[in-house]
Design a protein around this motif. Structure first.
Motif, PDB file in Angstrom:
ATOM      1  N   ARG A 102       0.720  -1.218   0.080  1.00 34.61           N
ATOM      2  CA  ARG A 102      -0.054   0.064   0.078  1.00 34.61           C
ATOM      3  C   ARG A 102       0.965   1.172   0.101  1.00 34.61           C
ATOM      4  O   ARG A 102       0.612   2.251  -0.889  1.00 34.61           O
ATOM      5  N   ALA A 103       1.951   1.289   0.544  1.00 35.84           N
ATOM      6  CA  ALA A 103       2.679   2.582   0.973  1.00 35.84           C
ATOM      7  C   ALA A 103       3.524   2.623  -0.509  1.00 35.84           C
ATOM      8  O   ALA A 103       3.890   3.800  -0.796  1.00 35.84           O
ATOM      9  N   LEU A 104       3.368   1.800  -1.234  1.00 35.35           N
ATOM     10  CA  LEU A 104       4.221   1.963  -2.925  1.00 35.35           C
ATOM     11  C   LEU A 104       2.960   2.498  -3.773  1.00 35.35           C
ATOM     12  O   LEU A 104       3.237   2.616  -4.946  1.00 35.35           O
ATOM     13  N   GLY A 105       1.805   2.740  -3.394  1.00 37.00           N
ATOM     14  CA  GLY A 105       0.830   2.917  -4.330  1.00 37.00           C
ATOM     15  C   GLY A 105      -0.318   1.957  -4.136  1.00 37.00           C
ATOM     16  O   GLY A 105      -0.409   0.947  -3.428  1.00 37.00           O
ATOM     17  N   PRO A 106      -0.945   1.884  -5.064  1.00 40.17           N
ATOM     18  CA  PRO A 106      -2.161   0.912  -5.119  1.00 40.17           C
ATOM     19  C   PRO A 106      -1.499  -0.393  -5.853  1.00 40.17           C
ATOM     20  O   PRO A 106      -1.768  -0.660  -7.126  1.00 40.17           O
ATOM     21  N   THR A 107      -0.684  -1.166  -5.082  1.00 43.08           N
ATOM     22  CA  THR A 107       0.053  -2.178  -5.694  1.00 43.08           C
ATOM     23  C   THR A 107      -0.575  -3.588  -5.015  1.00 43.08           C
ATOM     24  O   THR A 107      -0.516  -3.680  -3.734  1.00 43.08           O
ATOM     25  N   PRO A 108      -1.178  -4.382  -5.970  1.00 42.08           N
ATOM     26  CA  PRO A 108      -1.426  -5.728  -5.451  1.00 42.08           C
ATOM     27  C   PRO A 108      -0.361  -6.658  -4.779  1.00 42.08           C
ATOM     28  O   PRO A 108       0.943  -6.408  -5.241  1.00 42.08           O
ATOM     29  N   VAL A 109      -0.665  -7.834  -4.037  1.00 47.46           N
ATOM     30  CA  VAL A 109       0.122  -8.480  -3.527  1.00 47.46           C
ATOM     31  C   VAL A 109      -0.127 -10.027  -4.127  1.00 47.46           C
ATOM     32  O   VAL A 109      -1.487 -10.445  -4.204  1.00 47.46           O
ATOM     33  N   ARG A 110       0.854 -10.439  -4.725  1.00 44.75           N
ATOM     34  CA  ARG A 110       0.577 -12.126  -5.045  1.00 44.75           C
ATOM     35  C   ARG A 110       1.445 -13.123  -4.362  1.00 44.75           C
ATOM     36  O   ARG A 110       2.375 -12.723  -3.684  1.00 44.75           O
ATOM     37  N   LEU A 111       1.129 -14.227  -4.389  1.00 46.82           N
ATOM     38  CA  LEU A 111       1.560 -15.400  -3.691  1.00 46.82           C
ATOM     39  C   LEU A 111       1.428 -16.714  -4.755  1.00 46.82           C
ATOM     40  O   LEU A 111       0.351 -16.818  -5.251  1.00 46.82           O
ATOM     41  N   ASN A 112       2.389 -17.556  -4.320  1.00 49.59           N
ATOM     42  CA  ASN A 112       2.143 -19.058  -4.734  1.00 49.59           C
ATOM     43  C   ASN A 112       1.881 -19.865  -3.752  1.00 49.59           C
ATOM     44  O   ASN A 112       2.240 -19.950  -2.951  1.00 49.59           O
ATOM     45  N   VAL A 113       0.967 -20.711  -4.326  1.00 53.33           N
ATOM     46  CA  VAL A 113       0.481 -21.848  -3.135  1.00 53.33           C
ATOM     47  C   VAL A 113       0.483 -23.148  -3.878  1.00 53.33           C
ATOM     48  O   VAL A 113      -0.253 -23.217  -5.136  1.00 53.33           O
ATOM     49  N   ARG A 114       1.259 -24.276  -3.597  1.00 51.87           N
ATOM     50  CA  ARG A 114       0.887 -25.479  -4.235  1.00 51.87           C
ATOM     51  C   ARG A 114      -0.479 -26.048  -4.307  1.00 51.87           C
ATOM     52  O   ARG A 114      -1.107 -25.859  -3.330  1.00 51.87           O
TER      53      ARG A 114
END
Length: 152
Positions: A102-114
């Motif tokens: 959020r501090a970077l701007g409207p930036t999504p967060v992604r992650l990988n899950v098996r």
């Protein structure tokens, strides 16, 4: 308490990852790379992004790595030692990474899950993460993990 990891924490981070992921040894194909995390590997990952440590009075209990990409923040290697699971440690670590995004701007967060870890996928869904895409590990012909995303 959650704090920024520094280079001097590399041995500790490597140990946390190996201990937290030990239960998956022999259960995942391909095997988790967490089992082979060394101090040198962790130092490279710290230079490529960063990591946060969760600490209790007794010492470190969890960590998470993150990498800022052009269009998202990648949340990597969320790890909590087994005796401290179910106490909000993972959620606090995730929220700290999300705050950075959020501090970077409207930036999504992604992650990988098996794909084999359906309970993990369900947990992330309860945290607001939704399907983004499938991914395939090298040497495999069909997807082995799902990419989840949480929009700002």
């Amino acid at each position: 308490m959650i704090r920024e990891a520094v280079a001097a924490d590399a041995p500790l981070l490597a140990r946390l990852l190996r201990e937290a992921f030990e239960e998956y040894r022999g259960r995942l194909e391909p095997p988790s790379s967490a089992h082979g995390k060394t101090e040198d590997v962790v130092l490279r990952e710290l230079r490529d992004g960063g990591a946060l440590l969760a600490e209790e009075p007794s010492g470190p209990v969890g960590c998470v790595f993150f990498h800022v990409k052009p269009d998202h923040v990648y949340l990597d290697r969320l790890a909590v030692l087994p005796p401290f699971r179910g106490q909000g440690v993972a959620r606090a670590l995730m929220q700290a990474v999300e705050a950075r995004a959020r501090a970077l701007g409207p930036t999504p967060v992604r992650l990988n899950v098996r794909l084999a870890l359906k309970d993990h996928q369900d947990w992330y869904a309860r945290q607001g993460y939704a399907f983004h895409s499938y991914g395939t590990h090298a040497g495999f012909s069909s997807p082995t993990y799902v990419v989840l995303q949480k929009d700002p």
